[in-house]
Scaffold this motif. Sequence first.
Motif, PDB file in Angstrom:
ATOM      1  N   LEU A 352       0.861  -1.182   0.000  1.00  0.00           N
ATOM      2  CA  LEU A 352       0.000   0.000   0.000  1.00  0.00           C
ATOM      3  C   LEU A 352       0.898   1.232   0.000  1.00  0.00           C
ATOM      4  N   ASP A 353       1.396   1.571  -1.193  1.00  0.00           N
ATOM      5  CA  ASP A 353       2.227   2.770  -1.293  1.00  0.00           C
ATOM      6  C   ASP A 353       1.383   4.003  -1.590  1.00  0.00           C
ATOM      7  N   VAL A 354       0.327   3.834  -2.389  1.00  0.00           N
ATOM      8  CA  VAL A 354      -0.608   4.924  -2.683  1.00  0.00           C
ATOM      9  C   VAL A 354      -1.951   4.554  -2.077  1.00  0.00           C
ATOM     10  N   VAL A 355      -2.488   5.424  -1.246  1.00  0.00           N
ATOM     11  CA  VAL A 355      -3.678   5.102  -0.467  1.00  0.00           C
ATOM     12  C   VAL A 355      -4.960   5.232  -1.293  1.00  0.00           C
ATOM     13  N   ASN A 356      -4.903   5.930  -2.418  1.00  0.00           N
ATOM     14  CA  ASN A 356      -6.076   6.083  -3.280  1.00  0.00           C
ATOM     15  C   ASN A 356      -6.752   4.724  -3.504  1.00  0.00           C
ATOM     16  N   PRO A 357      -8.069   4.623  -3.250  1.00  0.00           N
ATOM     17  CA  PRO A 357      -8.733   3.307  -3.267  1.00  0.00           C
ATOM     18  C   PRO A 357      -8.707   2.598  -4.613  1.00  0.00           C
ATOM     19  N   MET A 358      -8.654   3.350  -5.716  1.00  0.00           N
ATOM     20  CA  MET A 358      -8.567   2.717  -7.033  1.00  0.00           C
ATOM     21  C   MET A 358      -7.126   2.364  -7.356  1.00  0.00           C
ATOM     22  N   HIS A 359      -6.218   3.267  -7.072  1.00  0.00           N
ATOM     23  CA  HIS A 359      -4.808   3.073  -7.413  1.00  0.00           C
ATOM     24  C   HIS A 359      -4.232   1.845  -6.708  1.00  0.00           C
ATOM     25  N   CYS A 469     -19.139  -5.817  -9.727  1.00  0.00           N
ATOM     26  CA  CYS A 469     -18.144  -4.928 -10.318  1.00  0.00           C
ATOM     27  C   CYS A 469     -17.828  -3.795  -9.353  1.00  0.00           C
ATOM     28  N   ILE A 470     -16.541  -3.613  -9.065  1.00  0.00           N
ATOM     29  CA  ILE A 470     -16.137  -2.562  -8.130  1.00  0.00           C
ATOM     30  C   ILE A 470     -15.314  -1.474  -8.796  1.00  0.00           C
ATOM     31  N   ALA A 471     -14.819  -1.726 -10.025  1.00  0.00           N
ATOM     32  CA  ALA A 471     -13.967  -0.727 -10.674  1.00  0.00           C
ATOM     33  C   ALA A 471     -13.836  -1.019 -12.158  1.00  0.00           C
ATOM     34  N   PHE A 503     -20.871   5.208 -13.989  1.00  0.00           N
ATOM     35  CA  PHE A 503     -20.180   4.229 -13.152  1.00  0.00           C
ATOM     36  C   PHE A 503     -20.075   4.722 -11.707  1.00  0.00           C
ATOM     37  N   SER A 504     -19.633   5.957 -11.562  1.00  0.00           N
ATOM     38  CA  SER A 504     -19.401   6.482 -10.217  1.00  0.00           C
ATOM     39  C   SER A 504     -20.683   6.549  -9.402  1.00  0.00           C
ATOM     40  N   GLU A 505     -21.797   6.819 -10.054  1.00  0.00           N
ATOM     41  CA  GLU A 505     -23.084   6.871  -9.357  1.00  0.00           C
ATOM     42  C   GLU A 505     -23.457   5.513  -8.757  1.00  0.00           C
ATOM     43  N   GLN A 506     -22.899   4.439  -9.318  1.00  0.00           N
ATOM     44  CA  GLN A 506     -23.170   3.102  -8.803  1.00  0.00           C
ATOM     45  C   GLN A 506     -22.083   2.617  -7.847  1.00  0.00           C
ATOM     46  N   GLY A 507     -21.174   3.506  -7.475  1.00  0.00           N
ATOM     47  CA  GLY A 507     -20.102   3.130  -6.567  1.00  0.00           C
ATOM     48  C   GLY A 507     -18.989   2.345  -7.230  1.00  0.00           C
ATOM     49  N   ILE A 508     -18.941   2.366  -8.573  1.00  0.00           N
ATOM     50  CA  ILE A 508     -17.878   1.692  -9.320  1.00  0.00           C
ATOM     51  C   ILE A 508     -16.750   2.699  -9.558  1.00  0.00           C
TER      52      ILE A 508
END
Length: 643
Positions: A352-359, A469-471, A503-508
């Motif tokens: 976990l070097d970058v905390v951004n949830p997608m990265h 689907c999460i991302a 996508f973002s509206e669905q939490g993806i």
Amino acid sequence: MAPCKRERIAAFVSEEGYLCHMQAKLLLVTPPFTQLNTAYPATAYIKGFLEEKEVSVAHMDLSIELFTSIFTSDFLHAVFKEAQNLGNHEYPHIHKMRAQYISRVDLVIGFLQKQDLETAHRILGVGFLPIGHRLSKVNTAIKWEAGDLGIIDKAKHLSTLFIEEIGDFIKANVDEFFAFTKYAEQIGTSASSFDQLDEVLQYQPTLIEDEMFTILETRIQKHSPDLVCFTIPFPGNLFAALRCSQFIKQFFPMIKIAFGGGYCNTELRSLEDPRIFEFIDFISLDDGEGPLLKIVKFVEGKVDVNELERTFVLENNEVVYKNKIPNTIYHHKNLPAPNYSGLPFEKYVSFLDVVNPMHRMWTDERWNKLTISHGCYWKQCSFCDVSLDYIGNYQNTTAIDLVNKIEKIIKDTGITGFHFVDEAAPPKMLRALSEQLIERNLDIRWWTNIRFEKTFTPELCEVMAKSGCIAVTGGLEVASDRLLAKMKKGVDIAQVTRVTHNFSEQGILVHAYLMYGFPSETEQETIDSLEVVRQLFEKNCIQSAFWHQFTTTIHSPIGQNPQDFGIQITGPVFEGFAQNDLWHEDPNGADHPKYTNGLNRALDGYLNALGFEKELQDWFDFPVLPTSHSKHLIEDFLSEMAT
């Protein structure tokens, strides 16, 4: 370090070293280094296919095996001793605190593998970790989740920095080629000549390479293979594969060696230099199933060399491409599921070097990698290798077949996270997949690569989210409608806005691949592109992104027709080995490299939801043009959706 002798039954081996109608045994190897949090899928694909053909196959991830062997207390003792013997003194503070690094490394690696709360608390204890050059600069402004998850994530982040400090020490003092997800990449990239690789292969192996040999030797002794196959996905895997091959040829000369994978498919299609065949016997191109099955039969003495398909061999000291036509075709829909069994899933580490949830998805958690469709259904982008099989040869399967494979892989690995590694997953297939997952009540989490097609409506995104689907990741490239049209991307900024919002509206979560330096791109377009990216982040249409500077490749429409894009190819001169990346001059474009640091600084801020209010000029250390876009460009596109 001499390997133990293996007993062989000489009566079953011909004078040329090939088996005489006995079943060959294979060992498939992923050489160092690749992604460390999960298994690279190539050997699993080939293992699943060959086992269906009743071929004896074992596979190993030498990448994770070597990494977890290096990061142990015993090996770190040897690292510090080697640095001292070599007279290297970079990072003296680490050497001074070496006892603490040695005493902590086993526990830290164990935590990155299992991530238990009790160990997390120990790692976060005052004075537990030595404070080196990375941990001393840790970002104290990071806001961690409340509760146990936040504790584990914080410990994972500090543990990552601790391991990276050791990696820095190794690279500076023991092995200049060492890196976490690549090895000797600098001499495998754009290697138009084999000269440098050949020269470095004559050097004494490093401490890291000796350890790699030890691990490989143990596995060879266990499986007694007749054919060892290395998958080489990237330039950062080439040298390690060559080193291993050199070792095998020296100590196990009867074993045949084959190379294949993404690097070979893109870089070695014009191979002429015979010197690489001092270390290997075969190089196959494109999908490996057909060529490798023919190589197996050849090694077994069942077919003639002229029966090989899409395979380079050496004949009379000349490189010869064997490609019997018609090729044996194994359609994507008819291939079995990848077989991941036998890989050491307990050894993979979550960084976990970058905390951004997608990265973090590229370095954290375990993912089963699987392909929904072969190739790209769009295959028009002018910067892409559309002339090659892995892009241009589009093949599909059915959702039922795909979910059957998913269920089989879960049974093999116990892992319910899936990364579908398509070039661009087709929307119709994603709908069918999602519906099949829902129908079977199969509880998985998954992500994939897409094009930002208008087909991704709010309703389709909702179905995808419901199925797990999460991302998604997709190419925005240069956020300029002129350049998007020039590169035949098939989207515009307004469409990207609508789709990413859906996508973002669905939490993806949405990750955007960004590009700068496309032929004829002006400074104004670079700055305007950054402004679009800023607004997309600010409006939560995208949550992650990464800049790539444009590179011309010989297999792309731009590389094949540079005059149509206003650029001039300046090199490199092909000298018989690799040929892919091209150098070019762009007389109509901006001075692209000078924008690198500013673009990355801005993106680093946006990834952490910071700096949206800053002027774009503030990210650069030289004057730049103001954006020509309205500050409400993306907001206006979103408003149009609501009407």
